[in-house]
Design an enzyme around this catalytic site. Structure first.
Site, mmCIF file in Angstrom:
data_model
loop_
_atom_site.group_PDB
_atom_site.id
_atom_site.type_symbol
_atom_site.label_atom_id
_atom_site.label_comp_id
_atom_site.label_asym_id
_atom_site.label_seq_id
_atom_site.Cartn_x
_atom_site.Cartn_y
_atom_site.Cartn_z
ATOM 1 N N GLN A 1 7.943 23.179 -1.901
ATOM 2 C CA GLN A 1 9.207 23.901 -1.988
ATOM 3 C C GLN A 1 10.064 23.459 -0.811
ATOM 4 O OE1 GLN A 1 10.378 26.401 -4.309
ATOM 5 N NE2 GLN A 1 12.262 26.005 -3.155
ATOM 6 N N LYS B 1 12.897 16.116 -7.243
ATOM 7 C CA LYS B 1 13.410 17.278 -6.509
ATOM 8 C C LYS B 1 14.486 17.931 -7.359
ATOM 9 C CE LYS B 1 14.427 17.141 -1.865
ATOM 10 N NZ LYS B 1 15.222 17.145 -0.612
ATOM 11 N N ASP C 1 15.730 14.353 12.249
ATOM 12 C CA ASP C 1 14.704 15.373 12.018
ATOM 13 C C ASP C 1 13.350 14.715 11.780
ATOM 14 O OD1 ASP C 1 13.701 17.933 11.823
ATOM 15 O OD2 ASP C 1 14.281 18.218 9.727
ATOM 16 N N LYS D 1 9.696 14.238 12.115
ATOM 17 C CA LYS D 1 8.535 15.064 12.456
ATOM 18 C C LYS D 1 7.446 14.749 11.440
ATOM 19 C CE LYS D 1 10.495 19.015 9.966
ATOM 20 N NZ LYS D 1 10.874 20.414 10.037
ATOM 21 N N ASN E 1 7.874 15.364 7.819
ATOM 22 C CA ASN E 1 8.831 14.524 7.095
ATOM 23 C C ASN E 1 8.358 13.080 6.948
ATOM 24 O OD1 ASN E 1 10.545 16.620 6.627
ATOM 25 N ND2 ASN E 1 11.863 16.213 8.402
ATOM 26 N N ASP F 1 12.991 12.984 3.798
ATOM 27 C CA ASP F 1 13.873 14.092 4.154
ATOM 28 C C ASP F 1 15.031 13.661 5.049
ATOM 29 O OD1 ASP F 1 15.104 16.455 4.521
ATOM 30 O OD2 ASP F 1 13.331 17.569 5.159
ATOM 31 N N THR G 1 14.001 20.022 15.022
ATOM 32 C CA THR G 1 12.871 20.931 15.077
ATOM 33 C C THR G 1 12.422 21.035 16.533
ATOM 34 O OG1 THR G 1 12.305 20.230 12.860
ATOM 35 C CG2 THR G 1 10.563 21.287 14.127
HETATM 36 P P1 ADP Z 1 12.871 20.097 2.693
HETATM 37 O O1 ADP Z 1 14.070 20.395 1.882
HETATM 38 O O2 ADP Z 1 12.206 21.323 3.253
HETATM 39 O O3 ADP Z 1 13.119 19.124 3.729
HETATM 40 P P2 ADP Z 1 11.913 18.577 0.479
HETATM 41 O O4 ADP Z 1 12.747 19.282 -0.521
HETATM 42 O O5 ADP Z 1 12.334 17.197 0.802
HETATM 43 O O6 ADP Z 1 11.770 19.454 1.775
HETATM 44 O O7 ADP Z 1 10.415 18.566 0.007
HETATM 45 C C1 ADP Z 1 9.679 19.757 -0.192
HETATM 46 C C2 ADP Z 1 8.197 19.412 -0.207
HETATM 47 O O8 ADP Z 1 7.899 18.622 -1.349
HETATM 48 C C3 ADP Z 1 7.788 18.594 1.001
HETATM 49 O O9 ADP Z 1 7.369 19.416 2.011
HETATM 50 C C4 ADP Z 1 6.693 17.699 0.458
HETATM 51 O O10 ADP Z 1 5.447 18.304 0.657
HETATM 52 C C5 ADP Z 1 6.981 17.606 -1.020
HETATM 53 N N1 ADP Z 1 7.594 16.308 -1.311
HETATM 54 C C6 ADP Z 1 8.881 15.947 -1.084
HETATM 55 N N2 ADP Z 1 9.095 14.685 -1.468
HETATM 56 C C7 ADP Z 1 7.915 14.220 -1.954
HETATM 57 C C8 ADP Z 1 7.492 12.950 -2.500
HETATM 58 N N3 ADP Z 1 8.333 11.932 -2.641
HETATM 59 N N4 ADP Z 1 6.213 12.833 -2.884
HETATM 60 C C9 ADP Z 1 5.344 13.865 -2.740
HETATM 61 N N5 ADP Z 1 5.688 15.069 -2.247
HETATM 62 C C10 ADP Z 1 6.954 15.257 -1.860
#
Ligand code: ADP
Length: 465
Positions: A81, A102, A195, A197, A200, A222, A244
């Site tokens: 999420q 996403k 950001d 970390k 990310n 991210d 962060t």
């Molecule tokens: P945020 O908006 O909090 O920065 P993201 O929306 O980019 O986070 O991603 C939310 C979560 O989805 C991440 O914490 C990660 O665990 C997972 N995620 C994001 N992108 C990928 C990806 N390309 N492959 C696998 N998992 C992903």
């Protein structure tokens, strides 16, 4: 991180047959439209804004309704999420390729968040690097936006570290090599991530090599807080305090002019964390944490550091250097002998200002070429990641812009409004620095005034008037 509870949501969508309304793509008669398709074969940075590809039109059965693109994916588990929506695993029905999609509810996210997301998309569209997450396609409906990204099956680097306790020096070197390469590429394009970390840094795949060491294929992800600077040096300075806390550079927490060198500090914090499992700066209040960061004193007292080479510790000292102008640049880091494995090269400071400082203190040193040997990597038993739970919230890894915000999305969105990329702030670098930069052409990335560190009582999260 993935929110497992989400897997359990199963309300049926009233407009289509999907049993999981959260994952359905019908949009009640407004199916998504392909906005951009990233060309796999395009040269770096180029993007094609396409009408729908023929194959997909045909698959859709109608040239008049070139939509429902997402119906060509089988949606799987929720990967996580994010601030603006959830990320779902999806398989392309035709190719069998797995992706991470996403899904962002534009209405819920709000206009600032959408602006931020558009900026993230624009930045991702302009990059192509083996260690930067690849954005494949973007679909949009009036209500939602879908970002189709390459899937990183092994999740976040933070989770791998938590499981493992810490990485060996060789394992860390491989990760930092990939990271340095990605960040040097971004900085060369005047993009600052802001950001960086462990949460990310995504792990696409991993394997254990013949020496029993873990090899990770990492991807920087991210880009929600990333900015493209306009102009170099003082014209490209930023002032928004975002990021962060435990990864934040001193010049960022001081809300002074800062440049891409803030990313380098964060690499240093990540490298320290990878090697020992704990962040370099920890405290039970934000004030104390920032005090430590401003001092930038690294501790190598834990027994684990006994097995880390002096070269690696030197790299950490060059990354976590309080003055950004004296901090090693991404390009210099890439050439660093610890990273390249070239132990026969000189251990003179890589940063030109550091080199000048050393020469001033000891003119003879230029003649010397000290050789360091790399110690054997630590082979001890992994210890658990101690900093979890031991320290208070202030050391958490939540992205912030240092303003009191109600939601992570709001925190990120505020960074758009406060973003000062392209501002004409009058940063004053000394003549010595300018001359040094001119003569080498390598230190300009670190051209931040020393005066940026003189005060810690700046208004945070806002542009200077
Ligand atoms: P945020 O908006 O909090 O920065 P993201 O929306 O980019 O986070 O991603 C939310 C979560 O989805 C991440 O914490 C990660 O665990 C997972 N995620 C994001 N992108 C990928 C990806 N390309 N492959 C696998 N998992 C992903």
């Amino acid at each position: 991180m993935a929110d497992n509870d989400m897997d359990k949501k199963s309300a049926t969508c009233p407009d289509c047959s999907s049993s999981q309304s959260d994952l359905c793509v019908c949009e009640g008669g407004n199916p998504p439209v392909l906005v951009v398709e990233m060309s796999e074969t395009s040269s770096i940075g180029s993007v094609e804004i396409l009408a729908l590809p023929e194959r997909k039109k045909e698959r859709n059965g109608s040239k008049e309704v070139p939509t429902k693109e997402l119906e060509f994916y089988i949606f799987g588990k929720v990967l996580g999420q994010g601030s603006f929506g959830m990320v779902i695993e999806a398989t392309d029905k035709e190719t069998g390729m797995k992706r991470a999609i996403k899904k962002v509810n534009k209405e819920k996210a709000g206009s600032s968040a959408v602006k931020l997301l558009e900026r993230e998309v624009n930045i991702l569209k302009s990059v192509k690097h083996e260690h930067i997450i690849h954005l494949e396609q973007v679909f949009e409906t009036p209500k939602k936006m879908y970002l189709v990204m390459e899937l990183c099956e092994d999740g976040e680097l933070k989770a791998v570290l938590d499981k493992k306790g810490h990485f060996s020096e060789n394992e860390t070197r491989l990760i930092i090599q990939s990271l340095a390469s990605a960040i040097a590429y971004l900085h060369n394009k005047d993009i600052v991530h802001r950001d960086l970390k462990l949460e990310n840094i995504m792990v696409k795949s991993s394997f254990i090599d013949d020496n029993g060491e873990m090899n990770l294929n990492i991807k920087v992800s991210d880009f929600g807080l990333a900015v493209k600077k306009h102009g170099s040096r003082s014209e490209g300075m930023m002032q928004t305090t975002c990021g962060t806390p435990i990864y934040m550079a001193p010049e960022v927490i001081n809300a002074h002019d800062y440049s891409q060198q803030c990313d380098i500090w964060s690499i240093g914090v990540m490298m320290y964390l990878l090697l020992c499992g704990e962040p370099p700066f920890m405290a039970n209040s934000e004030e104390k944490l920032f005090e430590q960061i401003r001092k930038g004193e690294l501790r190598f007292e834990d027994a684990i550091w006994g097995s880390v080479s002096d070269s690696a510790k030197n790299v950490l000292r060059q990354l976590i250097k309080v003055d950004p102008a004296h901090r090693i640049t991404a390009k210099e880091l890439l050439d660093n002998h610890w990273l390249t494995g070239n132990v026969l090269s000189s251990v003179r400071p890589a940063n030109v200002l550091e080199m000048m400082k050393e020469w001033k203190n000891n003119p003879e040193s230029d003649e010397e070429s000290k050789i360091e040997t790399t110690k054997q990597p630590y082979k001890g038993k992994s210890k658990s990641n101690q900093f979890k739970g031991k320290v208070l919230d202030v050391n958490n890894s939540q992205t912030t812009n240092m303003e009191k915000q109600s939601t992570p999305a709001a925190k990120k969105a505020d960074a758009v409004d406060n973003d000062t990329s392209g501002s004409n702030s009058a940063a004053t670098s000394s003549e010595v620095k300018r001359e040094a930069e001119k003569s080498t052409g390598t230190a300009s990335q670190g051209a931040v005034s020393k005066s940026t560190l003189k005060s810690s009582s700046q208004v945070r999260g806002k542009k200077k008037p």
